[in-house]
Scaffold this active site. Structure first.
Site, PDB file in Angstrom:
ATOM      1  N   ASP A 235      18.382  -1.271 -31.354  1.00  0.00           N
ATOM      2  CA  ASP A 235      18.635  -0.113 -32.221  1.00  0.00           C
ATOM      3  C   ASP A 235      19.599  -0.507 -33.332  1.00  0.00           C
ATOM      4  O   ASP A 235      20.376  -1.456 -33.192  1.00  0.00           O
ATOM      5  CB  ASP A 235      19.311   1.018 -31.416  1.00  0.00           C
ATOM      6  CG  ASP A 235      18.350   1.735 -30.474  1.00  0.00           C
ATOM      7  OD1 ASP A 235      17.126   1.624 -30.645  1.00  0.00           O
ATOM      8  OD2 ASP A 235      18.859   2.417 -29.563  1.00  0.00           O
TER       9      ASP A 235
ATOM     10  N   ARG B 211      11.292  -1.247 -36.634  1.00  0.00           N
ATOM     11  CA  ARG B 211      11.187   0.214 -36.590  1.00  0.00           C
ATOM     12  C   ARG B 211      11.892   0.742 -37.845  1.00  0.00           C
ATOM     13  O   ARG B 211      13.028   0.342 -38.110  1.00  0.00           O
ATOM     14  CB  ARG B 211      11.881   0.750 -35.334  1.00  0.00           C
ATOM     15  CG  ARG B 211      11.982   2.277 -35.301  1.00  0.00           C
ATOM     16  CD  ARG B 211      13.117   2.743 -34.432  1.00  0.00           C
ATOM     17  NE  ARG B 211      12.870   2.589 -33.014  1.00  0.00           N
ATOM     18  CZ  ARG B 211      13.862   2.519 -32.128  1.00  0.00           C
ATOM     19  NH1 ARG B 211      15.133   2.556 -32.509  1.00  0.00           N
ATOM     20  NH2 ARG B 211      13.582   2.398 -30.848  1.00  0.00           N
TER      21      ARG B 211
HETATM   22  C1  LIG Z   1      12.005   6.642 -32.004  1.00  0.00           C
HETATM   23  C2  LIG Z   1      13.222   6.827 -32.853  1.00  0.00           C
HETATM   24  C3  LIG Z   1      14.200   5.863 -32.846  1.00  0.00           C
HETATM   25  C4  LIG Z   1      15.337   5.998 -33.646  1.00  0.00           C
HETATM   26  N1  LIG Z   1      16.254   4.982 -33.693  1.00  0.00           N
HETATM   27  C5  LIG Z   1      17.288   5.070 -34.552  1.00  0.00           C
HETATM   28  C6  LIG Z   1      18.182   3.984 -34.733  1.00  0.00           C
HETATM   29  O1  LIG Z   1      18.051   2.914 -34.116  1.00  0.00           O
HETATM   30  N2  LIG Z   1      19.208   4.136 -35.614  1.00  0.00           N
HETATM   31  C7  LIG Z   1      19.382   5.289 -36.343  1.00  0.00           C
HETATM   32  O2  LIG Z   1      20.314   5.358 -37.148  1.00  0.00           O
HETATM   33  N3  LIG Z   1      18.554   6.341 -36.174  1.00  0.00           N
HETATM   34  C8  LIG Z   1      17.509   6.268 -35.310  1.00  0.00           C
HETATM   35  N4  LIG Z   1      16.665   7.334 -35.176  1.00  0.00           N
HETATM   36  C9  LIG Z   1      17.005   8.650 -35.762  1.00  0.00           C
HETATM   37  C10 LIG Z   1      16.568   8.782 -37.203  1.00  0.00           C
HETATM   38  O3  LIG Z   1      17.385   7.973 -38.019  1.00  0.00           O
HETATM   39  C11 LIG Z   1      16.658  10.245 -37.679  1.00  0.00           C
HETATM   40  O4  LIG Z   1      17.982  10.692 -37.587  1.00  0.00           O
HETATM   41  C12 LIG Z   1      15.780  11.198 -36.889  1.00  0.00           C
HETATM   42  O5  LIG Z   1      14.541  10.635 -36.595  1.00  0.00           O
HETATM   43  C13 LIG Z   1      15.528  12.497 -37.697  1.00  0.00           C
HETATM   44  O6  LIG Z   1      14.856  12.204 -38.866  1.00  0.00           O
HETATM   45  P1  LIG Z   1      13.292  12.443 -39.094  1.00  0.00           P
HETATM   46  O7  LIG Z   1      12.735  11.183 -39.634  1.00  0.00           O
HETATM   47  O8  LIG Z   1      12.632  12.945 -37.878  1.00  0.00           O
HETATM   48  O9  LIG Z   1      13.219  13.451 -40.307  1.00  0.00           O
HETATM   49  P2  LIG Z   1      13.926  14.847 -40.592  1.00  0.00           P
HETATM   50  O10 LIG Z   1      13.641  15.129 -42.028  1.00  0.00           O
HETATM   51  O11 LIG Z   1      15.334  14.852 -40.120  1.00  0.00           O
HETATM   52  O12 LIG Z   1      13.096  15.832 -39.691  1.00  0.00           O
HETATM   53  C14 LIG Z   1      11.739  16.169 -39.934  1.00  0.00           C
HETATM   54  C15 LIG Z   1      11.349  17.285 -38.973  1.00  0.00           C
HETATM   55  O13 LIG Z   1      11.354  16.797 -37.646  1.00  0.00           O
HETATM   56  C16 LIG Z   1      11.919  17.714 -36.737  1.00  0.00           C
HETATM   57  N5  LIG Z   1      13.165  17.154 -36.169  1.00  0.00           N
HETATM   58  C17 LIG Z   1      13.840  16.071 -36.599  1.00  0.00           C
HETATM   59  N6  LIG Z   1      14.898  15.803 -35.813  1.00  0.00           N
HETATM   60  C18 LIG Z   1      14.899  16.757 -34.869  1.00  0.00           C
HETATM   61  C19 LIG Z   1      15.726  17.042 -33.761  1.00  0.00           C
HETATM   62  N7  LIG Z   1      16.783  16.291 -33.464  1.00  0.00           N
HETATM   63  N8  LIG Z   1      15.419  18.113 -33.003  1.00  0.00           N
HETATM   64  C20 LIG Z   1      14.342  18.894 -33.292  1.00  0.00           C
HETATM   65  N9  LIG Z   1      13.518  18.670 -34.327  1.00  0.00           N
HETATM   66  C21 LIG Z   1      13.783  17.636 -35.110  1.00  0.00           C
HETATM   67  C22 LIG Z   1      12.165  18.963 -37.537  1.00  0.00           C
HETATM   68  O14 LIG Z   1      11.013  19.767 -37.463  1.00  0.00           O
HETATM   69  C23 LIG Z   1      12.339  18.441 -38.937  1.00  0.00           C
HETATM   70  O15 LIG Z   1      12.051  19.421 -39.905  1.00  0.00           O
HETATM   71  C24 LIG Z   1      15.499   7.181 -34.417  1.00  0.00           C
HETATM   72  C25 LIG Z   1      14.497   8.149 -34.441  1.00  0.00           C
HETATM   73  C26 LIG Z   1      13.368   7.981 -33.697  1.00  0.00           C
HETATM   74  C27 LIG Z   1      12.293   9.011 -33.775  1.00  0.00           C
END
Ligand SMILES: Cc1cc2nc3c(=O)[nH]c(=O)nc-3n(C[C@H](O)[C@H](O)[C@H](O)COP(=O)(O)OP(=O)(O)OC[C@H]3O[C@@H](n4cnc5c(N)ncnc54)[C@H](O)[C@@H]3O)c2cc1C
Length: 301
Positions: free
Chosen positions: A128, A178
């Site tokens: 990560d 990723r």
């Molecule tokens: C598999 C995976 C691994 C990850 N690994 C890392 C990492 O190593 N380092 C790092 O900094 N970040 C990591 N993240 C987190 C990432 O950086 C974002 O903070 C997170 O994915 C929210 O952004 P989004 O792309 O979903 O878009 P957003 O624009 O935040 O969300 C889009 C839509 O998704 C839904 N959504 C998003 N988040 C949530 C939530 N928490 N609860 C409910 N609904 C939600 C909502 O409907 C929202 O409108 C990871 C995320 C995923 C999915």
């Protein structure tokens, strides 16, 4: 709001209240239990639904070498258990959990041991990406591993201005990457403060990654970005084996299943363990509406 939640997450009174009541208040929506046994039940259910998964023993910022060694042992058990149960599950871990704060070499030795252990089971480790202060050592450790091992991947965050350069430097290694937007509180000197800029940077990163990375994991719940990836891959004739979608356990479960039904490879990040507090706080900060969910549970108790 995001800032308030992430800052509040370090407040002692908030921490002890949530740690005491959090599982009942809603952490269980995002965390697959406090033990590996509990997590295995969830992992099997995900597999039965056609979803792959990765699991993580929650924890970060380990402060002594013995603690980091215990984390290595715990992950070895995780790999052994995954193999014994025949699960389609790999592992995503954090280098600060493996002792990065105590030294880069220590973290390298610990993660190398796990990557080799995973290889013995034909399995895979993703590292990560954490806060920006550990980004460079994290990428250096990834590079060292990737030079002699196939079964290891890393993460790039689109909110950082530097990420296109980091991608360019990794590409000669045919990396497994990723791409995420980024979950930490970072200053505007190094990260886009506006969501629309983070999203636009994500599109550029994803397109470059789809064209040129060894394998790309598109980790987002953002349907616009997922649709964009699908259309881009079709237009550029990028085969489905070269990429997968990743989402978090408990977030957009119907979208996860819809993508599987359309024939895409979907992996669900499914963490477990008693140290779930910082993880939960990042999930609440991403979507403050989740706080309402927690508060409703509080009222019902
Ligand atoms: C598999 C995976 C691994 C990850 N690994 C890392 C990492 O190593 N380092 C790092 O900094 N970040 C990591 N993240 C987190 C990432 O950086 C974002 O903070 C997170 O994915 C929210 O952004 P989004 O792309 O979903 O878009 P957003 O624009 O935040 O969300 C889009 C839509 O998704 C839904 N959504 C998003 N988040 C949530 C939530 N928490 N609860 C409910 N609904 C939600 C909502 O409907 C929202 O409108 C990871 C995320 C995923 C999915």
């Amino acid at each position: 709001m995001k800032r308030a939640i992430l800052v509040g997450a370090t407040n002692g009174a908030v921490t002890s209240f949530v740690e005491k009541h959090g599982m009942r208040l809603g952490a269980a929506r995002f965390v697959a239990g406090e033990t590996l046994d509990e997590c295995v039940v969830v992992l099997r259910r995900l597999n039965d639904q056609g979803l792959r998964a990765n699991t993580t023993l929650l924890g970060e910022d380990t402060t002594d070498a013995a603690g980091a060694a215990a984390v290595v042992t715990a992950y070895e058990e995780v790999f052994d258990r995954i193999a014994a149960e025949g699960l389609r599950v790999n592992v995503a871990l954090k280098l600060t959990h493996l002792g990065l704060g105590l030294g880069e070499d220590l973290a390298y030795e610990n993660v190398a041991r796990l990557v080799d252990h995973a290889a013995g089971h034909g399995n895979f480790v993703r590292i990560d990406m954490e806060r920006s202060d550990v980004l460079e050592p994290t990428l250096r450790v990834y590079r060292r591993l990737r030079e002699s091992r196939d079964n290891v991947g890393c993460v790039l965050q689109s909110y950082l201005y530097r990420t296109p350069r980091d991608l360019e430097e990794l590409l000669p290694l045919k990396p497994n990457i990723r791409v995420v937007k980024g979950a930490y509180l970072e200053p505007s000197e190094i990260a886009y403060p506006e969501k629309e800029d983070v999203d636009a940077a994500y599109v550029r990163l994803m397109e470059e990654g789809l064209r040129r990375a060894g394998h790309l994991a598109i980790a987002t719940h953002d349907e616009r970005l997922i649709d964009h990836a699908i259309h881009f891959a079709e237009r550029e004739s990028i085969p489905r084996e070269r990429f997968e979608f990743q989402m978090l356990y408990g977030v957009r479960p119907q979208l996860q299943l819809d993508l599987v039904a359309r024939g895409y490879d979907v992996l669900i990040a499914t963490p477990y363990g008693p140290a779930w507090y910082p993880y939960l706080m990042r999930r609440l900060a991403e979507r403050p509406a989740n706080l309402l969910f927690v508060l409703q549970n509080l009222r019902r108790r």
